[in-house]
Design a protein around this motif. Sequence first.
Motif, short mmCIF file in Angstrom:
data_model
loop_
_atom_site.label_atom_id
_atom_site.label_comp_id
_atom_site.label_asym_id
_atom_site.label_seq_id
_atom_site.Cartn_x
_atom_site.Cartn_y
_atom_site.Cartn_z
N PRO A 58 1.90 6.50 3.14
CA PRO A 58 1.62 6.17 1.73
C PRO A 58 0.18 6.46 1.31
CG PRO A 58 2.97 4.46 2.72
CD PRO A 58 2.60 5.39 3.83
N GLY A 59 0.05 7.10 0.15
CA GLY A 59 -1.27 7.43 -0.39
C GLY A 59 -1.77 8.81 -0.01
N ASP A 60 -1.12 9.48 0.93
CA ASP A 60 -1.54 10.83 1.31
C ASP A 60 -1.12 11.84 0.24
OD1 ASP A 60 -2.58 9.86 3.65
OD2 ASP A 60 -0.99 10.65 4.95
N ASN A 75 5.21 2.64 -1.90
CA ASN A 75 6.34 1.92 -1.32
C ASN A 75 7.47 2.90 -1.02
OD1 ASN A 75 5.36 -0.94 -1.60
ND2 ASN A 75 5.29 -0.32 -3.75
N PRO A 76 7.30 3.72 0.00
CA PRO A 76 8.30 4.77 0.28
C PRO A 76 9.51 4.20 1.03
CG PRO A 76 6.55 4.88 1.89
CD PRO A 76 6.17 3.78 0.94
N ARG A 77 10.53 5.02 1.16
CA ARG A 77 11.73 4.62 1.90
C ARG A 77 11.47 4.57 3.40
NH1 ARG A 77 16.50 8.51 0.60
NH2 ARG A 77 17.54 7.13 2.09
N TYR A 78 10.56 5.41 3.87
CA TYR A 78 10.30 5.51 5.31
C TYR A 78 8.84 5.17 5.59
CZ TYR A 78 14.72 8.09 5.20
OH TYR A 78 16.03 8.46 5.00
N SER A 79 8.58 4.72 6.81
CA SER A 79 7.21 4.32 7.16
C SER A 79 6.30 5.51 7.40
CB SER A 79 7.22 3.42 8.40
OG SER A 79 7.82 4.11 9.51
N ARG A 80 6.88 6.65 7.78
CA ARG A 80 6.08 7.87 7.95
C ARG A 80 6.98 9.09 7.74
NH1 ARG A 80 5.25 9.60 14.28
NH2 ARG A 80 7.04 8.51 15.17
N TYR A 81 6.32 10.20 7.50
CA TYR A 81 6.98 11.47 7.27
C TYR A 81 6.20 12.55 8.01
CZ TYR A 81 8.82 8.90 3.19
OH TYR A 81 9.41 7.97 2.37
N VAL A 82 6.78 13.73 8.11
CA VAL A 82 6.08 14.90 8.66
C VAL A 82 6.15 16.01 7.62
CG1 VAL A 82 6.13 16.71 10.43
CG2 VAL A 82 6.49 14.32 11.08
N ILE A 83 5.03 16.63 7.32
CA ILE A 83 5.04 17.71 6.34
C ILE A 83 5.54 19.00 6.98
CG2 ILE A 83 3.24 16.78 4.85
CD1 ILE A 83 1.22 18.60 6.25
N GLY A 84 6.10 19.88 6.14
CA GLY A 84 6.60 21.16 6.61
C GLY A 84 5.49 22.18 6.78
N ALA A 106 1.07 3.07 -15.54
CA ALA A 106 1.98 2.17 -16.26
C ALA A 106 3.21 2.94 -16.74
CB ALA A 106 1.25 1.54 -17.45
N LEU A 107 3.00 4.18 -17.15
CA LEU A 107 4.13 5.01 -17.58
C LEU A 107 5.00 5.40 -16.39
CD1 LEU A 107 2.16 7.28 -20.08
CD2 LEU A 107 3.77 5.47 -20.67
N ASP A 108 4.35 5.78 -15.28
CA ASP A 108 5.12 6.13 -14.09
C ASP A 108 5.86 4.92 -13.52
OD1 ASP A 108 4.71 8.86 -13.93
OD2 ASP A 108 2.84 8.67 -12.82
N ASP A 109 5.24 3.74 -13.63
CA ASP A 109 5.91 2.52 -13.14
C ASP A 109 7.17 2.23 -13.94
OD1 ASP A 109 3.97 2.18 -11.22
OD2 ASP A 109 2.88 0.61 -12.30
N LYS A 110 7.09 2.44 -15.26
CA LYS A 110 8.26 2.21 -16.11
C LYS A 110 9.36 3.23 -15.78
CE LYS A 110 10.87 0.75 -19.49
NZ LYS A 110 11.78 -0.39 -19.22
#
Length: 414
Positions: A77-79, A97-106, A178-182
């Motif tokens: 998160p935040g990267d 607040n992503p679905r997964y705790s970590r990811y790997v970029i392609g 605020a717009l993205d949150d909505k």
Amino acid sequence: MSFSTWRETVFGELASSDRSAFSMGPFGSKITKENYIKSGIPVVRGGNLSGGIFLDDDFVYISPEKADDLKSANVEPGDLIFTHRGTIGQVSMIPRNPRYSRYVIGSSQVKCRLDESLSIPEFYYYWFQSHQGQRSILAHVSTVGVPGIATPLTSIRGLKVPCPSRGEQQAIVEVLGALDDKIAANRRIIVTVEDLLQSRFAQCGLDREVVSSADSVMVEELIEFNPKVPKPHVSEAVYVDMAALPTVSARVTRWGVRSPSGGARFVNGDTVMARITPCLENGKTAFVDFMKSGEIGFGSTEFIVMRSRAGIPEHFSYLLARSPRFRAHAIASMTGSSGRQRCQVDRVVRFLMNRPKLELLEELRTQCDSSFRMMKSLDAESDSLAELRDTLLPLLISGKLRVKDAVRTVEEAV
């Protein structure tokens, strides 16, 4: 304070202290299709960054052990993620607040992890979406061969960026956020509404194993598969590609227009389902309700079109296409070489299900009609909010609009 009076810095100077704060995705030889498994650590590809929005689904996966071997390509998160080859200018951010705790970029991405005591990643996500930010990226594009950023890691580290105070960054982020949150809240409501509809479908017993043949029915008696639709008599028609089909929701939110040619044809009220691997297994399915009355659309040859027959609620075809037992039946019908398997319609139509009761169908019709109207309204509101955000973004970044004036505009919208 405007951009012209903000201190300028080199983007790499904002990096966190992590050794791999700025790093490229794994080279092709380090991660191949042979590494993909059904579940595990998701791999971020270009399709997950469409339009700058991080799409937190439709992944391929690798094992945790393989992800550990690619430690510098792990993101959290935040990267920030930049695409350095293919769709240049594409920048996104792993949500808080992503679905997964970590990811790997392609292999086509660069990871940027910032020192959050100096900067707010969301501010720079918005900055790189602005005209100025896009120009700074595109200035490093090489047009030789496949479009790409020349020496991507060095180029992205060396980008000149504004460096307002952290307080100013936060103020701008709060307005646009605020717009993205909505918009995100609307998406969550839509997912909840769909979950309720699927639960209602299941409660009707329509996805249960057939117990009595006397009370059963072949699906083709309720649903017409690949109905005949005439070729559109226009120079340009609505076109939906495979990438536009959602994996966990009903509605298509982006489409194009092109000269009508071969492919699946559909009208409002139809359901479109992918028939090829891995798109079918990933859940690519949609209910068509975004075109004008009487309009004919077309799409990939890898679509199956499903239409409820007379007397059956039009949304019934979509709920069935999302139901676990029907999907398992469709997947089991797939044939072909590895990686190019396709579901066989002549086998799918022999799906045996419990005969629905008329009173339950009418209840389902009423609930679906109101629920889909709500979802369509929420999507329309999200489109308007996104348009407002994209209007405010360059004005705030350039200093032509004061934050307090933008706040009033946003408060009226949300």
